[in-house]
Design an enzyme around this catalytic site. Structure first.
Site, PDB file in Angstrom:
ATOM      1  N   ASP A  69     -48.869 -32.453  26.717  1.00  0.00           N
ATOM      2  CA  ASP A  69     -49.748 -33.409  27.385  1.00  0.00           C
ATOM      3  C   ASP A  69     -50.779 -32.618  28.193  1.00  0.00           C
ATOM      4  O   ASP A  69     -50.439 -31.988  29.198  1.00  0.00           O
ATOM      5  CB  ASP A  69     -48.912 -34.313  28.292  1.00  0.00           C
ATOM      6  CG  ASP A  69     -49.716 -35.461  28.871  1.00  0.00           C
ATOM      7  OD1 ASP A  69     -50.930 -35.305  29.070  1.00  0.00           O
ATOM      8  OD2 ASP A  69     -49.106 -36.518  29.152  1.00  0.00           O
ATOM      9  N   HIS A  70     -52.037 -32.690  27.761  1.00  0.00           N
ATOM     10  CA  HIS A  70     -53.080 -31.858  28.372  1.00  0.00           C
ATOM     11  C   HIS A  70     -53.501 -32.351  29.749  1.00  0.00           C
ATOM     12  O   HIS A  70     -54.275 -31.674  30.440  1.00  0.00           O
ATOM     13  CB  HIS A  70     -54.313 -31.809  27.463  1.00  0.00           C
ATOM     14  CG  HIS A  70     -54.959 -30.458  27.388  1.00  0.00           C
ATOM     15  ND1 HIS A  70     -54.852 -29.528  28.395  1.00  0.00           N
ATOM     16  CD2 HIS A  70     -55.727 -29.877  26.436  1.00  0.00           C
ATOM     17  CE1 HIS A  70     -55.532 -28.441  28.075  1.00  0.00           C
ATOM     18  NE2 HIS A  70     -56.066 -28.618  26.882  1.00  0.00           N
ATOM     19  N   ARG A  71     -52.986 -33.503  30.188  1.00  0.00           N
ATOM     20  CA  ARG A  71     -53.273 -33.942  31.557  1.00  0.00           C
ATOM     21  C   ARG A  71     -52.630 -32.993  32.562  1.00  0.00           C
ATOM     22  O   ARG A  71     -53.141 -32.809  33.677  1.00  0.00           O
ATOM     23  CB  ARG A  71     -52.738 -35.358  31.794  1.00  0.00           C
ATOM     24  CG  ARG A  71     -53.399 -36.456  30.996  1.00  0.00           C
ATOM     25  CD  ARG A  71     -52.720 -37.790  31.261  1.00  0.00           C
ATOM     26  NE  ARG A  71     -51.292 -37.739  30.950  1.00  0.00           N
ATOM     27  CZ  ARG A  71     -50.434 -38.705  31.262  1.00  0.00           C
ATOM     28  NH1 ARG A  71     -50.846 -39.786  31.906  1.00  0.00           N
ATOM     29  NH2 ARG A  71     -49.146 -38.590  30.934  1.00  0.00           N
TER      30      ARG A  71
END
Length: 441
Positions: free
Chosen positions: A413-415
């Site tokens: 998850d690139h968040r």
């Protein structure tokens, strides 16, 4: 006095359940604690015990039908007692189909003729529609006794509309297209098939191509939940998949040595178990990856609970997890993971086995895949895909040699997880798998 049997609520997120199988029939006597039915949810199948003593006097929801939690699905009472009429049922009860075997034991409610405008839509339960189709009845001619004028199974069973000709769905569609009266070609109680319709038409009509009907299937609660969760994950996590190969020679040697030493105990360590152990150890140094993210708050979980995706024989996946995987030996992981997989495939997983996961591994190597992009199991922040082990020519010390190579695919998850952090984590996992002695460091 009749006692309600309700659809149980087996988890906080459960909203409805599907009756897999009734273990009893109308007229059977049951004792408190007896298994009376099995119910499938979006996660598992459970066998449900009777909460009271009594005789089964009515079954409201048939096998394969779905009902909301806390709605009435059956009635218990005294021998000879009749279940309450539809209008007297619990407010929580939802109108549903009555199985055919219950009809002989439950007194039918008197049906009042229902006037319908020509061509008007006929309200009927799914089971009633199927029953009418099987019997060759026109639903618009059936009197309704269900709530708000809905035709239920007992109405179809009580209806007398000429010869009772059963027709397969394909034969019924074909007969309508070719103008064949199924009542004229089927005996009472006989099922009319496609070949019977073709035999009844003229040679010219029989020669005309007939399009096969598409099959429409009602998906299971598990498939509906999977669809909902995957859609949620797709829209929630801006994900990136990182793929890295590693030389599995040392891992193969480790597995061979472990299984030889554990043979007397009947324990077998798989590549999945070794990867689970290594990943869980590496996660100690990457709390962001072993976390969850919601409402702009990042949670670092104190436990590393390693989920392993298990395919169901009937389709779909469940993800039980090994609790505190990093603190357990490979032998302990092997025993626990194998039992969880066995329970998952047989539909016997408990709620505790399914909740609390912090990271998931999914293996499609058995299908020969060398690369894929797994979808994150919310609310986790990453998932590791394990690919096939392939003998591959590689260069070692200036020489071309063949080594068993395997790809690992990390979706993150690139968040929360930046590319550098994901790459470092994957690199550390691969290095430990190539040098298992590092697990002792």
């Amino acid at each position: 006095m009749a006692i309600e049997v309700l659809m149980p609520k087996l988890g906080l997120t459960m909203e409805e359940g599907t009756i897999e199988e009734w273990k009893v029939k109308v007229g059977d006597t049951v004792k408190k604690g007896d298994i009376i039915f099995s119910v499938s949810t979006d996660k598992m199948t459970n066998e449900i015990e009777a909460e009271d003593d009594g005789v089964v006097i009515g079954i409201v929801v048939g096998e394969g039908d779905t009902a909301p939690c806390k709605s009435v699905i059956a009635w218990l009472g005294a021998a000879g007692e009749q279940p309450p009429a539809a209008g007297a049922a619990s407010p929580a009860a939802a109108p549903a189909a009555v199985p055919a075997d219950a009809l002989t034991a439950v007194a039918p409610v008197a049906a009042a003729p229902v006037a319908r405008p020509a061509g008007a839509y006929v309200l009927a339960t799914p089971y009633a529609k199927k029953l009418a189709k099987d019997k060759g009845y026109d639903l618009s001619a059936v009197a309704a006794t269900g709530y708000n004028g809905v035709i239920v199974a007992r109405d179809v069973d009580a209806h007398v509309g000429g010869p009772h000709v059963k027709t397969s769905p394909v034969a019924a569609k074909m007969a309508a297209e070719l103008g064949v009266d199924v009542a004229s070609i089927g005996a009472d109680g006989q099922r009319v098939m496609k070949a019977d319709v073709l035999a009844a038409v003229t040679p010219a009509a029989a020669a005309a191509p007939v399009e096969e009907a598409d099959e429409v299937i009602k998906v299971t609660p598990m498939r509906r939940a999977i669809a909902k969760n995957m859609e949620n994950s797709w829209h929630t996590s801006p994900r990136v998949t990182f793929t890295r190969p590693f030389d599995a020679t040392a891992m193969k040697d480790l597995r061979k040595a472990l299984n030889k030493s554990l043979e007397s105990k009947g324990i077998k360590v798989s590549y999945n178990h070794i990867i689970m152990k290594v990943v869980s150890m590496c996660l100690r140094d990457y709390p962001d990856i072993n976390g969850s993210f919601a409402d702009n708050m990042l949670t670092h979980h104190k436990h590393i609970n390693m989920g392993l995706a298990v395919a169901q024989p009937s389709g779909g996946l469940v993800v039980p997890n090994v609790k505190d995987c990093d603190k357990k030996s490979l032998a302990e992981i092997a025993v626990e993971a194998d039992q969880l997989a066995k329970d998952g495939k047989s539909g016997k997983l408990g709620i505790d086995a399914m909740k609390g996961g912090t990271f998931t591994i999914t293996n499609l190597g058995n299908y020969g895949l060398t690369n894929f992009s797994p979808i994150i199991n919310q609310p986790e922040l990453a998932i590791l895909g394990v690919c096939a082990m392939i003998d591959t020519p590689v260069v070692r010390d200036g020489q071309i040699v063949v080594r068993p190579m395997m790809n690992l695919c990390l979706t993150a998850d690139h968040r929360v997880i930046d590319g550098v952090q994901a790459a470092e984590f994957l690199q550390k996992v691969c290095e430990m798998l190539e040098n298992p002695v590092l697990m002792l460091a």
